[in-house]
Design a protein around this motif. Structure first.
Motif, PDB file in Angstrom:
ATOM      1  N   ALA A 127      19.768  16.193 -17.890  1.00 37.71           N
ATOM      2  CA  ALA A 127      18.354  16.391 -17.563  1.00 37.71           C
ATOM      3  C   ALA A 127      17.489  15.435 -18.372  1.00 37.71           C
ATOM      4  CB  ALA A 127      17.949  17.836 -17.836  1.00 37.71           C
ATOM      5  N   GLY A 128      17.855  15.209 -19.623  1.00 40.79           N
ATOM      6  CA  GLY A 128      17.110  14.265 -20.452  1.00 40.79           C
ATOM      7  C   GLY A 128      17.215  12.837 -19.946  1.00 40.79           C
ATOM      8  N   ILE A 129      18.389  12.467 -19.429  1.00 43.58           N
ATOM      9  CA  ILE A 129      18.569  11.125 -18.874  1.00 43.58           C
ATOM     10  C   ILE A 129      17.710  10.950 -17.627  1.00 43.58           C
ATOM     11  CG2 ILE A 129      20.232   9.587 -17.730  1.00 43.58           C
ATOM     12  CD1 ILE A 129      22.350  10.662 -19.675  1.00 43.58           C
ATOM     13  N   LEU A 130      17.609  11.976 -16.807  1.00 42.42           N
ATOM     14  CA  LEU A 130      16.839  11.900 -15.567  1.00 42.42           C
ATOM     15  C   LEU A 130      15.329  12.007 -15.782  1.00 42.42           C
ATOM     16  CD1 LEU A 130      19.091  14.109 -13.263  1.00 42.42           C
ATOM     17  CD2 LEU A 130      18.948  11.621 -13.321  1.00 42.42           C
ATOM     18  N   LEU A 131      14.920  12.507 -16.913  1.00 40.89           N
ATOM     19  CA  LEU A 131      13.505  12.756 -17.179  1.00 40.89           C
ATOM     20  C   LEU A 131      12.622  11.517 -17.050  1.00 40.89           C
ATOM     21  CD1 LEU A 131      11.817  15.234 -17.864  1.00 40.89           C
ATOM     22  CD2 LEU A 131      12.158  14.723 -20.271  1.00 40.89           C
ATOM     23  N   LEU A 149      16.094   9.266 -24.498  1.00 43.58           N
ATOM     24  CA  LEU A 149      16.134   7.921 -25.069  1.00 43.58           C
ATOM     25  C   LEU A 149      17.125   7.040 -24.321  1.00 43.58           C
ATOM     26  CD1 LEU A 149      15.992   8.769 -28.881  1.00 43.58           C
ATOM     27  CD2 LEU A 149      14.162   7.843 -27.454  1.00 43.58           C
ATOM     28  N   LEU A 150      18.262   7.603 -23.940  1.00 39.97           N
ATOM     29  CA  LEU A 150      19.249   6.861 -23.164  1.00 39.97           C
ATOM     30  C   LEU A 150      18.709   6.535 -21.775  1.00 39.97           C
ATOM     31  CD1 LEU A 150      22.152   5.757 -23.137  1.00 39.97           C
ATOM     32  CD2 LEU A 150      22.878   7.977 -22.271  1.00 39.97           C
ATOM     33  N   GLY A 151      18.004   7.479 -21.166  1.00 41.49           N
ATOM     34  CA  GLY A 151      17.388   7.230 -19.861  1.00 41.49           C
ATOM     35  C   GLY A 151      16.354   6.126 -19.919  1.00 41.49           C
ATOM     36  N   ASN A 152      15.606   6.057 -21.023  1.00 38.73           N
ATOM     37  CA  ASN A 152      14.646   4.967 -21.203  1.00 38.73           C
ATOM     38  C   ASN A 152      15.354   3.616 -21.230  1.00 38.73           C
ATOM     39  OD1 ASN A 152      12.321   6.533 -21.313  1.00 38.73           O
ATOM     40  ND2 ASN A 152      12.383   6.734 -23.527  1.00 38.73           N
ATOM     41  N   LYS A 153      16.515   3.553 -21.849  1.00 36.30           N
ATOM     42  CA  LYS A 153      17.260   2.296 -21.949  1.00 36.30           C
ATOM     43  C   LYS A 153      17.945   1.923 -20.630  1.00 36.30           C
ATOM     44  CE  LYS A 153      16.631   1.561 -26.345  1.00 36.30           C
ATOM     45  NZ  LYS A 153      15.678   0.542 -26.753  1.00 36.30           N
ATOM     46  N   LEU A 154      18.392   2.924 -19.871  1.00 37.07           N
ATOM     47  CA  LEU A 154      19.142   2.667 -18.651  1.00 37.07           C
ATOM     48  C   LEU A 154      18.260   2.265 -17.473  1.00 37.07           C
ATOM     49  CD1 LEU A 154      21.803   5.514 -18.706  1.00 37.07           C
ATOM     50  CD2 LEU A 154      22.146   3.117 -19.218  1.00 37.07           C
ATOM     51  N   LEU A 155      17.047   2.766 -17.434  1.00 33.55           N
ATOM     52  CA  LEU A 155      16.166   2.448 -16.320  1.00 33.55           C
ATOM     53  C   LEU A 155      15.637   1.025 -16.415  1.00 33.55           C
ATOM     54  CD1 LEU A 155      14.111   5.713 -15.846  1.00 33.55           C
ATOM     55  CD2 LEU A 155      15.540   4.624 -14.168  1.00 33.55           C
ATOM     56  N   ILE A 156      15.514   0.402 -15.272  1.00 38.54           N
ATOM     57  CA  ILE A 156      14.946  -0.951 -15.225  1.00 38.54           C
ATOM     58  C   ILE A 156      13.462  -0.798 -14.929  1.00 38.54           C
ATOM     59  CG2 ILE A 156      14.981  -3.156 -14.019  1.00 38.54           C
ATOM     60  CD1 ILE A 156      17.922  -2.531 -13.317  1.00 38.54           C
ATOM     61  N   TRP A 157      12.650  -1.204 -15.881  1.00 36.66           N
ATOM     62  CA  TRP A 157      11.201  -1.047 -15.766  1.00 36.66           C
ATOM     63  C   TRP A 157      10.591  -2.342 -15.257  1.00 36.66           C
ATOM     64  CZ3 TRP A 157       9.877   3.789 -16.021  1.00 36.66           C
ATOM     65  CH2 TRP A 157      10.676   4.650 -16.751  1.00 36.66           C
ATOM     66  N   LYS A 158       9.603  -2.209 -14.412  1.00 34.90           N
ATOM     67  CA  LYS A 158       8.922  -3.381 -13.850  1.00 34.90           C
ATOM     68  C   LYS A 158       7.827  -3.864 -14.776  1.00 34.90           C
ATOM     69  CE  LYS A 158       9.870  -2.083  -9.150  1.00 34.90           C
ATOM     70  NZ  LYS A 158       9.366  -1.717  -7.864  1.00 34.90           N
TER      71      LYS A 158
END
Length: 90
Positions: A24-28, A81-90
């Motif tokens: 859930a934290g990764i998806l947040l 924090l891991l989700g922040n790193k895994l997502l590709i931000w524009k």
């Protein structure tokens, strides 16, 4: 400590909710559409985990344990924090 309680405790500790809370934290960050600070992930983890533990206490299903709240909250924060790193931000 009573032997029955000890056996139940050992069986109980094998089934943790932490993997679900970490997920859930990764998806947040993806759900909110932005990077989240670490304390936001921790706050969501505390809220969700407290709701789970209070419902277990209220419905007499499972054990209410403060260490579950702590571990699940930290897991949600790390997942965020891991989700922040895994997502590709524009």
């Amino acid at each position: 400590m009573n032997k029955k309680v000890l056996v139940f405790y050992r069986l109980r500790t094998g089934g943790s909710k932490s993997p679900g809370i970490i997920t859930a934290g990764i998806l947040l960050p993806g759900v909110t559409g932005r990077k989240l600070k670490w304390w936001m992930g921790l706050l969501v983890g505390i809220t969700v985990s407290s709701a789970i533990e209070i419902s277990q206490l209220w419905l007499c299903r499972g054990l209410f344990e403060f260490d579950d709240i702590i571990h699940n909250s930290l897991g949600c924060m790390l997942g965020c924090l891991l989700g922040n790193k895994l997502l590709i931000w524009k």
